[in-house]
Every structure is written in structure tokens, then in C-alpha cells.
Motif scaffolding. Structure first.
Motif, PDB file in Angstrom:
ATOM      1  N   ILE A 121       0.869  -1.179   0.000  1.00 22.55           N
ATOM      2  CA  ILE A 121       0.000   0.000   0.000  1.00 22.55           C
ATOM      3  C   ILE A 121       0.905   1.228   0.000  1.00 22.55           C
ATOM      4  CG2 ILE A 121      -1.706   1.359   1.267  1.00 22.55           C
ATOM      5  CD1 ILE A 121      -2.842  -1.230   2.372  1.00 22.55           C
ATOM      6  N   VAL A 122       0.737   2.065  -1.011  1.00 21.47           N
ATOM      7  CA  VAL A 122       1.528   3.286  -1.141  1.00 21.47           C
ATOM      8  C   VAL A 122       0.630   4.475  -0.835  1.00 21.47           C
ATOM      9  CG1 VAL A 122       2.961   4.698  -2.652  1.00 21.47           C
ATOM     10  CG2 VAL A 122       2.985   2.206  -2.886  1.00 21.47           C
ATOM     11  N   ASP A 123       0.995   5.246   0.174  1.00 22.64           N
ATOM     12  CA  ASP A 123       0.227   6.420   0.586  1.00 22.64           C
ATOM     13  C   ASP A 123       0.712   7.628  -0.211  1.00 22.64           C
ATOM     14  OD1 ASP A 123      -0.582   8.825   1.950  1.00 22.64           O
ATOM     15  OD2 ASP A 123      -1.032   7.621   3.715  1.00 22.64           O
ATOM     16  N   CYS A 124      -0.159   8.145  -1.053  1.00 27.16           N
ATOM     17  CA  CYS A 124       0.156   9.331  -1.853  1.00 27.16           C
ATOM     18  C   CYS A 124      -0.740  10.474  -1.395  1.00 27.16           C
ATOM     19  CB  CYS A 124      -0.046   9.049  -3.338  1.00 27.16           C
ATOM     20  SG  CYS A 124       0.988   7.720  -3.989  1.00 27.16           S
ATOM     21  N   HIS A 125      -0.210  11.345  -0.565  1.00 21.76           N
ATOM     22  CA  HIS A 125      -0.954  12.502  -0.062  1.00 21.76           C
ATOM     23  C   HIS A 125      -2.264  12.091   0.604  1.00 21.76           C
ATOM     24  CE1 HIS A 125       1.959  14.977  -2.146  1.00 21.76           C
ATOM     25  NE2 HIS A 125       1.694  14.349  -3.271  1.00 21.76           N
TER      26      HIS A 125
END
Length: 205
Positions: free
Chosen positions: A18-22
Motif C-alpha cells: 500500500i503506497v500512501d500518496c498525499h
């Protein structure tokens, strides 16, 4: 189209991250090689992506390098190779190793991948052995023409154009070659819409 994510690595699992982008968390399915390359949870990361849409599902696939994504597209163009099998192959073999295995017709090497039997491995190397030179790390065709590398060099714009053609039913290798020829004609400064239009004409022709 989503071609790349840059953000913070929020969590990982056996075959996903899971990549948190803003503040927005993107679930990305990955090979074990990509997961290992992303670094520790909580740190910044960048991942190349491929949006895969089917009748009953929509998923984002992630790759540590554009070459891995190019090979994923090529592998899933082979009958019987879905995203799960393609990621298993890319977990077992690097893009360079895969290129060499297909170039030599080494089905046994491909069959080392989880869930890939001898019959499927044989089909993969037979269908891809003539295309390995067009992939990153290959020798290229006449004049050194390398579609996969050309598309990767164009960044997100090239990847989005290739994805657009794939969504219209063109095989990954055909889409990459068409986009590469369009890039060669228009130059890397071309807009994405112009690139897609010209690539579509070349793929259809």
C-alpha cells in the motif's frame, strides 16, 4: 491511466503493498523482487504501475523498474498467463534472466517459477524467443530498434499510450512497438493524445 506512484510505503503483504500518496492509499500487487526493492515501511518510495481492468475486477500492478513492467505486459500476452502467473515469473527471474531464458529457449529456467509447469513454460519461451531483442537489455532489431526501451524512456506518457492501446485489445508487444514507432516519428515532446492517435494508426496498420 496510472503509470507511476510516488509516496510513502504504508504497508506490505505477501504479494502486495500500500503506497500512501498525499493521504490516498493505493493497493498495488507486486512481485517479491519489487517488494524487496521498495524499502522499509514508512519510507518514501516510487513504483511503476499498470492498471489492469477485467469484466469483474480492477487492480493496480506495481513494478520496481519499467523493464519489469514491460516484461509483465509481454508475459500476459501469452495464452494462459494471467497477472498472478506473470508476477510469479517476475518474482523468480529478473528481466535480464527472463530475456536470456527466452532467447535460449530455456523452458526449464522459466518453469522454476511457482505455478508454471513445463508445458506453459515451453509456450512462453516459444512465443517470446523472437521478441527478446525488443525488450530492455536486448540487442534490438534492425538499427537497434527497441520498443520496450523506447516506451520506458518516454516515462508515464509512453506507458499511458501503450496501456490505452492494450485496453482497445492490442497485445502488449504490439502496443509497445506501435508507441515506440509513434515516438520515433513525433519525438518525446509530443502530447499524449497525439501519441495515442498515431500509435493506434500504426498498430491497426
Amino acid at each position: 491511466m496510472i503509470a507511476k506512484l510516488s509516496g510513502r510505503l504504508d504497508a506490505t503483504g505477501e504479494d502486495w503493498a500500500i503506497v500512501d500518496c498525499h493521504g490516498v492509499g493505493y493497493l498495488v500487487h507486486c512481485s517479491s523482487r519489487t517488494l524487496a526493492a521498495l524499502g522499509p515501511v514508512g519510507e518514501a518510495c516510487t513504483i511503476h504501475t499498470q492498471l489492469q481492468v477485467s469484466e469483474n475486477d480492477m487492480r493496480l500492478l506495481g513494478f520496481a523498474e519499467s523493464a519489469e513492467r514491460d516484461w509483465f505486459r509481454l508475459l500476459t500476452g501469452v495464452q494462459g498467463v494471467g497477472s498472478k502467473v506473470a508476477l510469479a515469473i517476475l518474482s523468480a527471474l529478473s528481466p535480464q534472466e527472463l530475456r536470456e531464458a527466452c532467447g535460449r529457449g530455456d523452458a526449464a529456467m522459466v518453469a522454476r517459477s511457482q505455478g508454471v509447469g513445463p508445458k506453459l513454460a515451453g509456450r512462453i519461451v516459444n512465443e517470446l524467443k523472437d521478441k527478446t531483442g525488443a525488450m530492455p537489455g536486448g540487442t534490438g532489431g534492425a538499427g537497434g530498434f527497441a520498443p520496450g526501451a523506447a516506451v520506458a524512456a518516454a516515462g508515464g506518457k509512453g506507458a499511458d499510450a501503450a496501456s490505452a492501446l492494450e485496453n482497445l485489445g492490442f497485445k502488449p508487444a504490439v502496443a509497445a512497438a506501435a508507441v515506440a514507432r509513434a515516438l520515433e516519428e513525433l519525438g518525446e515532446g509530443a502530447s499524449e493524445s497525439d501519441l495515442i492517435r498515431l500509435a493506434l494508426r500504426k498498430a491497426a496498420g
